[in-house]
Design a protein around this motif. Sequence first.
Motif, PDB file in Angstrom:
ATOM      1  N   GLY A 257      57.919 -52.949  26.327  1.00  0.00           N
ATOM      2  CA  GLY A 257      57.053 -52.356  27.336  1.00  0.00           C
ATOM      3  C   GLY A 257      56.087 -53.340  27.800  1.00  0.00           C
ATOM      4  O   GLY A 257      55.093 -52.954  28.412  1.00  0.00           O
ATOM      5  N   PHE A 258      56.360 -54.657  27.780  1.00  0.00           N
ATOM      6  CA  PHE A 258      55.579 -55.715  28.369  1.00  0.00           C
ATOM      7  C   PHE A 258      55.151 -55.581  29.893  1.00  0.00           C
ATOM      8  O   PHE A 258      54.357 -56.083  30.317  1.00  0.00           O
ATOM      9  CB  PHE A 258      55.789 -57.234  27.834  1.00  0.00           C
ATOM     10  N   ALA A 259      56.275 -54.833  30.319  1.00  0.00           N
ATOM     11  CA  ALA A 259      56.240 -54.798  31.846  1.00  0.00           C
ATOM     12  C   ALA A 259      55.568 -53.530  32.319  1.00  0.00           C
ATOM     13  O   ALA A 259      55.110 -53.218  33.612  1.00  0.00           O
ATOM     14  CB  ALA A 259      57.622 -54.565  32.458  1.00  0.00           C
ATOM     15  N   HIS A 260      54.742 -52.624  31.307  1.00  0.00           N
ATOM     16  CA  HIS A 260      54.091 -51.358  31.676  1.00  0.00           C
ATOM     17  C   HIS A 260      52.779 -52.049  32.224  1.00  0.00           C
ATOM     18  O   HIS A 260      51.976 -52.987  31.673  1.00  0.00           O
ATOM     19  CB  HIS A 260      53.855 -50.607  30.489  1.00  0.00           C
ATOM     20  N   PRO A 261      52.241 -51.262  33.183  1.00  0.00           N
ATOM     21  CA  PRO A 261      50.918 -51.605  33.629  1.00  0.00           C
ATOM     22  C   PRO A 261      49.726 -51.564  32.497  1.00  0.00           C
ATOM     23  O   PRO A 261      48.673 -52.492  32.690  1.00  0.00           O
ATOM     24  CB  PRO A 261      50.480 -50.498  35.037  1.00  0.00           C
ATOM     25  N   ASP A 262      49.688 -50.748  31.673  1.00  0.00           N
ATOM     26  CA  ASP A 262      48.821 -50.646  30.970  1.00  0.00           C
ATOM     27  C   ASP A 262      49.120 -51.477  29.271  1.00  0.00           C
ATOM     28  O   ASP A 262      48.506 -51.226  28.228  1.00  0.00           O
ATOM     29  CB  ASP A 262      48.608 -49.069  30.450  1.00  0.00           C
ATOM     30  N   PHE A 263      49.885 -52.100  29.534  1.00  0.00           N
ATOM     31  CA  PHE A 263      50.352 -52.918  28.203  1.00  0.00           C
ATOM     32  C   PHE A 263      49.182 -53.848  27.952  1.00  0.00           C
ATOM     33  O   PHE A 263      48.549 -54.879  28.714  1.00  0.00           O
ATOM     34  CB  PHE A 263      51.592 -54.023  28.641  1.00  0.00           C
ATOM     35  N   ASN A 264      48.694 -53.880  26.645  1.00  0.00           N
ATOM     36  CA  ASN A 264      47.756 -54.549  26.023  1.00  0.00           C
ATOM     37  C   ASN A 264      48.202 -55.946  25.743  1.00  0.00           C
ATOM     38  O   ASN A 264      48.962 -56.193  24.823  1.00  0.00           O
ATOM     39  CB  ASN A 264      47.146 -53.932  24.773  1.00  0.00           C
ATOM     40  N   ARG A 265      47.676 -56.974  26.173  1.00  0.00           N
ATOM     41  CA  ARG A 265      48.150 -58.359  26.191  1.00  0.00           C
ATOM     42  C   ARG A 265      47.545 -59.197  25.081  1.00  0.00           C
ATOM     43  O   ARG A 265      47.805 -60.340  25.009  1.00  0.00           O
ATOM     44  CB  ARG A 265      47.870 -59.176  27.475  1.00  0.00           C
ATOM     45  N   ASP A 266      46.748 -58.689  24.141  1.00  0.00           N
ATOM     46  CA  ASP A 266      45.625 -59.244  23.393  1.00  0.00           C
ATOM     47  C   ASP A 266      46.672 -60.125  22.334  1.00  0.00           C
ATOM     48  O   ASP A 266      46.582 -61.149  21.830  1.00  0.00           O
ATOM     49  CB  ASP A 266      44.909 -58.319  22.890  1.00  0.00           C
ATOM     50  N   ALA A 267      47.582 -59.068  21.815  1.00  0.00           N
ATOM     51  CA  ALA A 267      48.385 -59.619  20.663  1.00  0.00           C
ATOM     52  C   ALA A 267      49.494 -60.649  21.171  1.00  0.00           C
ATOM     53  O   ALA A 267      49.607 -61.665  20.429  1.00  0.00           O
ATOM     54  CB  ALA A 267      49.180 -58.429  20.112  1.00  0.00           C
ATOM     55  N   ALA A 268      49.985 -60.636  22.401  1.00  0.00           N
ATOM     56  CA  ALA A 268      50.805 -61.328  23.220  1.00  0.00           C
ATOM     57  C   ALA A 268      49.976 -63.026  23.388  1.00  0.00           C
ATOM     58  O   ALA A 268      50.840 -63.914  23.009  1.00  0.00           O
ATOM     59  CB  ALA A 268      51.161 -61.011  24.489  1.00  0.00           C
ATOM     60  N   ARG A 269      48.855 -62.737  23.560  1.00  0.00           N
ATOM     61  CA  ARG A 269      48.006 -64.174  23.878  1.00  0.00           C
ATOM     62  C   ARG A 269      47.854 -64.633  22.585  1.00  0.00           C
ATOM     63  O   ARG A 269      47.988 -66.093  22.496  1.00  0.00           O
ATOM     64  CB  ARG A 269      46.581 -63.791  24.256  1.00  0.00           C
ATOM     65  N   LYS A 270      47.666 -64.241  21.484  1.00  0.00           N
ATOM     66  CA  LYS A 270      47.530 -64.694  20.124  1.00  0.00           C
ATOM     67  C   LYS A 270      48.932 -65.363  19.761  1.00  0.00           C
ATOM     68  O   LYS A 270      48.952 -66.326  19.329  1.00  0.00           O
ATOM     69  CB  LYS A 270      46.923 -63.827  19.112  1.00  0.00           C
ATOM     70  N   GLN A 271      50.080 -64.603  19.962  1.00  0.00           N
ATOM     71  CA  GLN A 271      51.395 -64.957  19.705  1.00  0.00           C
ATOM     72  C   GLN A 271      51.776 -66.395  20.372  1.00  0.00           C
ATOM     73  O   GLN A 271      52.338 -67.117  19.752  1.00  0.00           O
ATOM     74  CB  GLN A 271      52.488 -63.861  19.667  1.00  0.00           C
ATOM     75  N   LEU A 272      51.353 -66.215  21.706  1.00  0.00           N
ATOM     76  CA  LEU A 272      51.642 -67.530  22.659  1.00  0.00           C
ATOM     77  C   LEU A 272      50.879 -68.680  22.065  1.00  0.00           C
ATOM     78  O   LEU A 272      51.571 -69.773  22.105  1.00  0.00           O
ATOM     79  CB  LEU A 272      51.305 -67.375  23.750  1.00  0.00           C
ATOM     80  N   SER A 273      49.492 -68.638  21.469  1.00  0.00           N
ATOM     81  CA  SER A 273      48.943 -69.673  20.863  1.00  0.00           C
ATOM     82  C   SER A 273      49.457 -70.212  19.756  1.00  0.00           C
ATOM     83  O   SER A 273      49.506 -71.192  19.748  1.00  0.00           O
ATOM     84  CB  SER A 273      47.430 -69.364  20.726  1.00  0.00           C
ATOM     85  N   THR A 274      50.048 -69.338  18.943  1.00  0.00           N
ATOM     86  CA  THR A 274      50.628 -69.726  17.751  1.00  0.00           C
ATOM     87  C   THR A 274      52.113 -70.285  17.948  1.00  0.00           C
ATOM     88  O   THR A 274      52.145 -71.300  17.331  1.00  0.00           O
ATOM     89  CB  THR A 274      51.005 -68.381  16.821  1.00  0.00           C
ATOM     90  N   LEU A 275      52.915 -69.892  19.034  1.00  0.00           N
ATOM     91  CA  LEU A 275      53.953 -70.568  19.498  1.00  0.00           C
ATOM     92  C   LEU A 275      53.661 -71.902  20.125  1.00  0.00           C
ATOM     93  O   LEU A 275      54.442 -72.678  19.962  1.00  0.00           O
ATOM     94  CB  LEU A 275      54.764 -69.630  20.340  1.00  0.00           C
ATOM     95  N   ALA A 276      52.517 -71.978  20.603  1.00  0.00           N
ATOM     96  CA  ALA A 276      52.283 -73.369  21.301  1.00  0.00           C
ATOM     97  C   ALA A 276      51.979 -74.322  20.143  1.00  0.00           C
ATOM     98  O   ALA A 276      52.342 -75.513  20.250  1.00  0.00           O
ATOM     99  CB  ALA A 276      51.104 -73.299  22.333  1.00  0.00           C
ATOM    100  N   GLY A 277      51.186 -73.974  19.232  1.00  0.00           N
ATOM    101  CA  GLY A 277      51.117 -74.542  17.882  1.00  0.00           C
ATOM    102  C   GLY A 277      52.268 -75.382  17.122  1.00  0.00           C
ATOM    103  O   GLY A 277      52.340 -76.227  16.834  1.00  0.00           O
ATOM    104  N   LEU A 278      53.391 -74.195  17.215  1.00  0.00           N
ATOM    105  CA  LEU A 278      54.546 -74.509  16.518  1.00  0.00           C
ATOM    106  C   LEU A 278      55.264 -75.732  17.376  1.00  0.00           C
ATOM    107  O   LEU A 278      55.857 -76.644  16.722  1.00  0.00           O
ATOM    108  CB  LEU A 278      55.436 -73.397  16.672  1.00  0.00           C
TER     109      LEU A 278
END
Length: 392
Positions: A257-278
């Motif tokens: 559901g990441f393409a939905h207009p009401d998708f909450n991106r907070d968790a995705a931002r945190k996961q992206l930061s984790t992956l950037a650290g990896l």
Amino acid sequence: MTSREPWLDDPLGYLIGPERIETFFAKTYEREALVVHHNAARRFDGLLSIDDVDRIVTSVDLREGQLALADASREMSASQYVDASGFIDRGAVADQYRGGATIILNQAHQVEPKLARLCKGLEHVFSSHVQANLYLTPANAQGFRTHYDNHDVLVIQVEGEKAWRIYDMPIEAPFRGEGFEPGKHETGALRQEFVLKAGDCAYVPRGLMHDALTSGEQPSLHITVGLITRTWADLILEAVSEVALRSPELRRSLPAGFAHPDFNRDAARKQLSTLAGLLAQEIKLDPALDLMVDTFIRSRPAENRFSILNASKSIEASDRFVLKRHAPFRIAEDGDDIVVIGPGGDLDFTAANRPALERALNGEVFGLSDLKGDKIDALVSTLLAYGLIVRV
């Protein structure tokens, strides 16, 4: 060949002067224009001439794309000089040139061996694809309005004179796909003016706005050598792909559901930061750079002139060979076998042949007796066929 084509000994040095190379890469490359007045009108004699352009245009069956016409004073379309079959109309080209149009021969290194050899030498210097376009502009004419190129160029003035004007750089180091768009990119203030005379050379980095028009009463012929380089962004993308092969976390799907207009991106931002650290911990230069090196080498055409003519010529014990100048290659392992990665593809050999290959490709002259291993004649014949070595 050295005496007839002196630019092959030190390709970049012959263009800009060997004493300028260190400063060029330290301060000029990708940053600003460089103008070199050699005060030697015949410096590039033998590389190309207006007579050569006339010969190509009037005797080679060129197709649309190989030749183009441009005139800054009017709009031009291919229909003015391309026939219904897609071939260049030679008469129309001559007529349009007489009326002020610039003749452009694209990828001229594909039809002129001397230009191909120059490009090959510069490929060795820059580790990039190098192409050569020709521009023949009539007297008192201008081919293009002010613009920038999305690749760096070395401009070699062969005949006549051309007056150049340099302006601002609206995009610093644009990507290959970031072409100039009239109305979007501003010319900016005039920063520099110079005239290139026969024997002169200039370097213009990508993104730098410029224009040029013929100076004097004679036509101008110049070669634009384009440097199609790979960027740090290209390397990083390869390195990330290599990490992804080892790290399942990078291969997991994006949230449903990441393409939905009401998708909450907070968790995705945190996961992206984790992956950037990896990535910061796992990213490695060598595997990604090795892949780019191998891709570059394989993409080069084999430079194997005379390999057909001499295919039936036997190899004698008295014959001497050496690595061909500027021939790109890398010796690698593939399981128990040895692979020579070279122009056009890979050559497979047994592990027992590695000492012979390393000796044959180390740049020193050798004969059959200098190589140890099985089927040495066949090994040498293969290297000759693919243009990695030459007889001396």
